[in-house]
Motif scaffolding. Structure first.
Motif, PDB file in Angstrom:
ATOM      1  N   ALA A 204    -101.878 -70.494 -10.920  1.00 39.70           N
ATOM      2  CA  ALA A 204    -100.905 -69.875 -10.013  1.00 39.70           C
ATOM      3  C   ALA A 204    -100.818 -68.367 -10.257  1.00 39.70           C
ATOM      4  O   ALA A 204    -100.974 -67.901 -11.386  1.00 39.70           O
ATOM      5  CB  ALA A 204     -99.529 -70.514 -10.221  1.00 39.70           C
ATOM      6  N   ARG A 205    -100.572 -67.629  -9.191  1.00 41.19           N
ATOM      7  CA  ARG A 205    -100.246 -66.216  -9.324  1.00 41.19           C
ATOM      8  C   ARG A 205     -98.807 -66.107  -9.833  1.00 41.19           C
ATOM      9  O   ARG A 205     -97.932 -66.888  -9.425  1.00 41.19           O
ATOM     10  CB  ARG A 205    -100.353 -65.510  -7.963  1.00 41.19           C
ATOM     11  N   VAL A 206     -98.575 -65.178 -10.736  1.00 46.26           N
ATOM     12  CA  VAL A 206     -97.223 -65.001 -11.272  1.00 46.26           C
ATOM     13  C   VAL A 206     -96.914 -63.508 -11.382  1.00 46.26           C
ATOM     14  O   VAL A 206     -97.813 -62.666 -11.319  1.00 46.26           O
ATOM     15  CB  VAL A 206     -97.070 -65.641 -12.679  1.00 46.26           C
ATOM     16  N   VAL A 207     -95.631 -63.220 -11.529  1.00 47.19           N
ATOM     17  CA  VAL A 207     -95.185 -61.869 -11.856  1.00 47.19           C
ATOM     18  C   VAL A 207     -94.385 -61.980 -13.145  1.00 47.19           C
ATOM     19  O   VAL A 207     -93.374 -62.683 -13.199  1.00 47.19           O
ATOM     20  CB  VAL A 207     -94.314 -61.276 -10.733  1.00 47.19           C
ATOM     21  N   VAL A 208     -94.874 -61.313 -14.179  1.00 50.75           N
ATOM     22  CA  VAL A 208     -94.206 -61.395 -15.477  1.00 50.75           C
ATOM     23  C   VAL A 208     -93.131 -60.321 -15.563  1.00 50.75           C
ATOM     24  O   VAL A 208     -93.350 -59.173 -15.169  1.00 50.75           O
ATOM     25  CB  VAL A 208     -95.224 -61.216 -16.619  1.00 50.75           C
ATOM     26  N   GLY A 209     -91.969 -60.729 -16.037  1.00 50.24           N
ATOM     27  CA  GLY A 209     -90.889 -59.785 -16.274  1.00 50.24           C
ATOM     28  C   GLY A 209     -90.429 -59.885 -17.712  1.00 50.24           C
ATOM     29  O   GLY A 209     -90.676 -60.889 -18.379  1.00 50.24           O
ATOM     30  N   ALA A 210     -89.777 -58.831 -18.175  1.00 43.19           N
ATOM     31  CA  ALA A 210     -89.202 -58.850 -19.522  1.00 43.19           C
ATOM     32  C   ALA A 210     -87.699 -59.049 -19.401  1.00 43.19           C
ATOM     33  O   ALA A 210     -87.059 -58.422 -18.573  1.00 43.19           O
ATOM     34  CB  ALA A 210     -89.514 -57.557 -20.256  1.00 43.19           C
ATOM     35  N   ARG A 211     -87.167 -59.932 -20.200  1.00 41.06           N
ATOM     36  CA  ARG A 211     -85.725 -60.179 -20.218  1.00 41.06           C
ATOM     37  C   ARG A 211     -85.268 -60.207 -21.670  1.00 41.06           C
ATOM     38  O   ARG A 211     -86.073 -60.439 -22.570  1.00 41.06           O
ATOM     39  CB  ARG A 211     -85.403 -61.536 -19.593  1.00 41.06           C
ATOM     40  N   LEU A 212     -83.970 -60.019 -21.866  1.00 39.77           N
ATOM     41  CA  LEU A 212     -83.426 -60.201 -23.210  1.00 39.77           C
ATOM     42  C   LEU A 212     -83.049 -61.662 -23.372  1.00 39.77           C
ATOM     43  O   LEU A 212     -82.400 -62.232 -22.494  1.00 39.77           O
ATOM     44  CB  LEU A 212     -82.189 -59.321 -23.402  1.00 39.77           C
ATOM     45  N   ASP A 213     -83.465 -62.264 -24.493  1.00 34.73           N
ATOM     46  CA  ASP A 213     -83.073 -63.652 -24.717  1.00 34.73           C
ATOM     47  C   ASP A 213     -81.710 -63.690 -25.401  1.00 34.73           C
ATOM     48  O   ASP A 213     -81.061 -62.662 -25.582  1.00 34.73           O
ATOM     49  CB  ASP A 213     -84.166 -64.416 -25.487  1.00 34.73           C
ATOM     50  N   ARG A 214     -81.280 -64.871 -25.784  1.00 34.60           N
ATOM     51  CA  ARG A 214     -79.931 -64.981 -26.349  1.00 34.60           C
ATOM     52  C   ARG A 214     -79.808 -64.271 -27.685  1.00 34.60           C
ATOM     53  O   ARG A 214     -78.716 -63.962 -28.146  1.00 34.60           O
ATOM     54  CB  ARG A 214     -79.526 -66.460 -26.492  1.00 34.60           C
ATOM     55  N   ALA A 215     -80.938 -64.019 -28.336  1.00 33.60           N
ATOM     56  CA  ALA A 215     -80.901 -63.256 -29.585  1.00 33.60           C
ATOM     57  C   ALA A 215     -80.842 -61.756 -29.299  1.00 33.60           C
ATOM     58  O   ALA A 215     -80.759 -60.953 -30.224  1.00 33.60           O
ATOM     59  CB  ALA A 215     -82.125 -63.583 -30.443  1.00 33.60           C
ATOM     60  N   GLY A 216     -80.916 -61.391 -28.023  1.00 37.57           N
ATOM     61  CA  GLY A 216     -80.867 -59.979 -27.675  1.00 37.57           C
ATOM     62  C   GLY A 216     -82.212 -59.282 -27.766  1.00 37.57           C
ATOM     63  O   GLY A 216     -82.288 -58.062 -27.682  1.00 37.57           O
TER      64      GLY A 216
ATOM     65  N   GLY B 283     -79.310 -59.723 -16.696  1.00 35.68           N
ATOM     66  CA  GLY B 283     -79.253 -59.837 -18.151  1.00 35.68           C
ATOM     67  C   GLY B 283     -79.599 -58.559 -18.886  1.00 35.68           C
ATOM     68  O   GLY B 283     -80.087 -58.605 -20.006  1.00 35.68           O
ATOM     69  N   VAL B 284     -79.352 -57.411 -18.280  1.00 31.68           N
ATOM     70  CA  VAL B 284     -79.653 -56.163 -18.984  1.00 31.68           C
ATOM     71  C   VAL B 284     -78.472 -55.762 -19.862  1.00 31.68           C
ATOM     72  O   VAL B 284     -77.399 -56.355 -19.805  1.00 31.68           O
ATOM     73  CB  VAL B 284     -80.019 -55.019 -18.011  1.00 31.68           C
ATOM     74  N   GLU B 285     -78.679 -54.743 -20.652  1.00 31.11           N
ATOM     75  CA  GLU B 285     -77.715 -54.408 -21.688  1.00 31.11           C
ATOM     76  C   GLU B 285     -77.112 -53.012 -21.469  1.00 31.11           C
ATOM     77  O   GLU B 285     -75.972 -52.763 -21.846  1.00 31.11           O
ATOM     78  CB  GLU B 285     -78.453 -54.447 -23.031  1.00 31.11           C
TER      79      GLU B 285
END
Ligand SMILES: [Zn+2]
Lengths: 389, 417
Positions: free
Chosen positions: B127-139, B384-386
């Motif tokens: 599949a084609r995808v678009v990867v993004g960066a997010r902060l997980d619960r550990a920050g 979910g940004v900081e």
């Protein structure tokens, strides 16, 4: 490239195993100590005759081979620490062979040992490498299972391998293990049980995974004359290769470094895959056994699935594979898993393999594979061991 | 297709509220560069300034040419899912509590192979995808593979929700409902599907424009809250602390003066009392309750938002004491973030430029409309940004401050905005 010096005259002998246990309260030093003791006893030498030492271990941290010398009261004139897991057996032998040929050491003890506490596997994973800490452990914390699930799933998609194909490897190795008194698995494994096993990281199921345990494997490297003088049954190094971080541009691992160097390996021995009587490939997962069948020339790329459908892989089969049961059925004693194929090959070629002997074996191939730091395994190596004629 | 999130069944009050087990949060110093970008909503990887190679995982040298001149470069994230696995076993409690969990191996079109989390709407391998960066619960930054186009409810995906603080169905406290920003926040939160908005008002007898209309909305419950009064704060915490999922502290006192224009410290004290001590009182009263409920099912306590000011970065002399109080609040917010992190509760700091309200009357446009500020807060919760710098002025200040804080100080001292 200048032609390398051959490995002529190097003998490998005294294969020893410190029996595997699922968990141990002992430290890694205990297993190293018992392995050294067993080497000395088996070879009939004095402890001080060991003047070269290699150590491979994960659970030895923060100690290295250096600390082991004082711990064990050894004073070697040649020392190496080879913490390369599944490739450590081949790599230790290659280094020890050169030390012996050069006269830097007369008798090198190559030791791999690890203990296994109830929590040590988990504790190792997150701190295994910088890349693992930063880029794989935070993703599900599955350890190597998820990486080899990617490798396996990709291999199935690209080359049409099925779970049954991998099952053939696991089932044959279990049959071999039943004739190895040191194997932790004592019950036969049927294809139905293999297929029905619970999923761990799809398409990896329970019997695709090794069982971590504690234990040690070790052997001695010396000049052939010395082994003869000591009256030890030995094998000769007919060829050896290693390669690290091969095919780094492959987006997902489909081939290993063996492929880059196998012509060199067989040329050293003046042999072909058809001359090989048995294969002891590193088997952290069945897909890796299949890669080695292909990359070491027993069949072409992508032909592994068809190969295992037609070849019997048991010790008395067409191409005996992992006659000890391998790590999949004997257990993975940490870095000792990288030595298991080596001690087994020496036993096979010196008539010490008992009920699991490969009939009339003269030439054996041992291959190693070690260290997943991010998305693939980085170290590969192989040696051809032959009976002295 | 992601199934829309439904209100969970009422929980059994006898059962123990689960404690938070964070995902593995250790990262090397270099890898934290990815977290720094993700904290502002960007996906960045190292690119070599000499040969252009883009690489992952982060390293100390270019893997192609060995240059040490590595820059963080924004990525489109476009790539192909090479392989996918579903974990049924994990060595870490965070994941064990959330199994099964899908992971992917993605090849970005511009080179590197990544291990990522996988959004539920991504089909299988190939599949084609678009990867993004997010902060997980550990920050910490993690990568997630999205479908090129998501469905209406894609934000409700189980994996994605562990990385965001979506207000949908959640209960939110907005500390000051009398300001235009507070009212805009209430409307924006309701628009995003919030279940309850508790709207604070410090002096209930004072009628402020717009408050009555917002307070009449069915989702809104006005609550008495005076951040200068410890008792008022702790009483409200006793009442609703155990139910709040998101705290948004927008209460502030803003007077326009530097040092010389006024005698005495009364005004500066009033600013500090709300902008700094108010945050401290609020945090002491509400943070423990949020931390205790941070693993409480799909509608867990999830975020704390501070409306600061871009003046917190560098003092704006015509609003000198206000700038100082916001700088103090920023420092305290960093402390709060560190203390909330073990519970996995996100602290979001918002740095608006001048808001279009009475206290910025004399400043020239562009000024940030309260509704735009509110929309930025909701977007930050959803993404979910900081750290958020909404509006053109804030963005420009931020760029100047990052480029050279000393130059910015001189420009501001000379009367530049
Ligand atoms: Zn470069």
């Amino acid at each position: 490239m200048r032609r390398r010096l051959g490995y002529e005259g190097v003998a490998v002998t005294a294969p020893v195993t410190v029996p595997y246990v699922r968990y141990s309260t002992h430290g890694a030093h205990w297993f190293i100590g018992q392995a050294l003791r067993s080497l000395v006893k088996t070879a009939g030498i004095a402890k001080d005759d060991i003047d070269g030492l290699t150590v491979s271990s994960f659970s030895l941290v923060p100690d290295t081979a250096v600390g082991v010398t004082q711990h064990m009261g050894l004073s070697p004139r040649w020392l190496d620490h080879i913490p390369t897991g599944g490739a450590s057996g081949v790599m230790s032998l290659r280094r020890a062979a050169r030390a012996v040929q050069a006269g830097d050491a007369d008798i090198v003890a190559c030791v791999a040992a690890d203990t296994n506490h109830v929590d040590s596997f988990r504790a190792t994973l997150g701190s295994f490498s910088d890349f693992a800490r930063d880029a794989t452990y935070p993703y599900g914390s599955g350890g190597p299972n998820s990486i080899f699930a990617f490798v396996t799933a990709n291999f199935m998609r690209r080359y049409g391998a099925t779970r049954e194909d991998f099952g053939r490897i696991a089932v044959a190795q279990r049959a071999n293990a039943l004739k190895n008194p040191n194997a932790l698995f004592k019950k036969p494994l049927s294809m139905e049980e293999y297929i029905a096993a619970r999923p761990i990281s799809e398409p990896i199921h329970l019997f695709d995974c090794v069982m971590p345990c504690a234990g040690a494997e070790a052997f001695l490297v010396m000049r052939e004359e010395r082994a003869r003088d000591l009256g030890l049954p030995y094998v000769l190094v007919r060829g050896a290769i290693e390669r690290h971080n091969a095919f780094a541009d492959d987006p997902v691992m489909e081939r290993g470094g063996w492929l880059m160097d196998r012509d060199d390996l067989y040329a050293q021995a003046g042999a072909t895959p058809a001359d090989v009587d048995f294969l002891q490939p590193y088997d952290d997962y069945p897909v890796i056994v299949m890669l080695q069948l292909e990359d070491l020339g027993f069949c072409g790329k992508g032909e592994g699935p068809a190969f295992v459908r037609t070849q019997r892989l048991t010790h008395d089969g067409d191409l005996p594979v992992n006659t000890s049961g391998g790590q999949l059925s004997a257990g993975q004693a940490g870095a000792a898993g990288g030595f298991l194929g080596m001690t087994e090959a020496i036993r096979q070629l010196t008539g010490q393999a008992g009920a699991r002997s490969v009939p009339a074996a003269r030439l054996g191939l041992v291959s190693g594979f070690g260290m997943v730091t991010f998305d693939r395994c980085l170290c590969t190596g192989a040696v051809l061991l032959g009976s002295p004629s | 297709m992601t199934m829309p999130l439904m209100r969970p069944k009422r929980k059994n009050p006898v059962l123990r509220t689960p404690q938070m087990n964070l995902p593995p949060g250790a990262r090397g110093r270099v890898a934290l560069g990815m977290t720094a970008a993700a904290a502002e909503g960007r996906f960045e990887l190292q690119a070599c300034a000499e040969c252009g190679a883009v690489q992952y995982p982060p390293r100390e040298a270019c893997h192609r040419c060995l240059s040490a001149d590595l820059r963080w470069q924004r990525q489109s994230g476009a790539g192909e899912l090479l392989s996918v696995t579903t974990l049924s076993h994990s060595n870490d409690n965070f994941f064990r509590e959330r199994l099964p969990w899908r992971l992917g191996l993605v090849k970005l079109d511009n080179g590197p192979t990544l291990v990522t989390h996988v959004h539920g709407e991504v089909a299988g391998s190939g599949a084609r995808v678009v990867v993004g960066a997010r902060l997980d619960r550990a920050g910490q930054a993690v990568l997630i593979a999205f479908p090129p186009e998501g469905s209406e409810h894609m934000a409700d995906d189980k994996v994605l929700r562990e990385m965001t603080s979506d207000p949908k169905l959640r209960k939110v406290l907005v500390t000051d409902g009398k300001s235009p920003t507070g009212q805009a926040l209430a409307r924006a939160l309701i628009g995003a599907g919030a279940d309850i908005v508790w709207l604070g008002h410090a002096e209930p007898w004072k009628k402020m424009p717009g408050f009555a209309e917002v307070a009449a909305l069915p989702q809104v419950t006005p609550v008495a809250l005076d951040l200068t009064n410890e008792r008022s704060v702790s009483e409200l915490a006793g009442e609703i602390g155990g139910k709040v999922d998101i705290v948004i502290n927008n209460a502030e006192v803003h007077r326009t003066a530097g040092i010389a224009a006024r005698r005495g410290t009364d005004v500066a004290r009033a600013e500090m009392d709300v902008n700094y001590f108010g945050l401290l009182r609020l945090a002491q009263a509400f943070a423990p309750a949020l931390k205790g409920r941070s693993a409480d099912g799909v509608l867990n306590a999830t975020a704390w938002v501070n409306i600061l000011s871009i003046y917190a970065l560098a003092n704006f002399p015509p609003h000198g004491t206000f700038s100082a109080s916001k700088a103090a609040a920023l420092s305290l917010a960093q402390c709060l973030r560190a203390e909330m992190r073990p519970a996995g509760v996100r602290v979001i700091n918002v740095f608006p430029g001048p808001v279009d309200d009475e206290w910025n009357q004399n400043l020239p446009p562009p000024k940030l409309a309260p509704s735009a500020l509110a929309a930025a807060v909701v977007r930050a919760l959803k993404d979910g940004v900081e750290d958020v710098y909404p509006g053109d002025v804030a963005q420009e200040w931020l760029a100047r401050w990052r480029e050279n804080p000393k130059v910015l100080e001189r420009e501001l001292a000379a009367g530049g905005l």
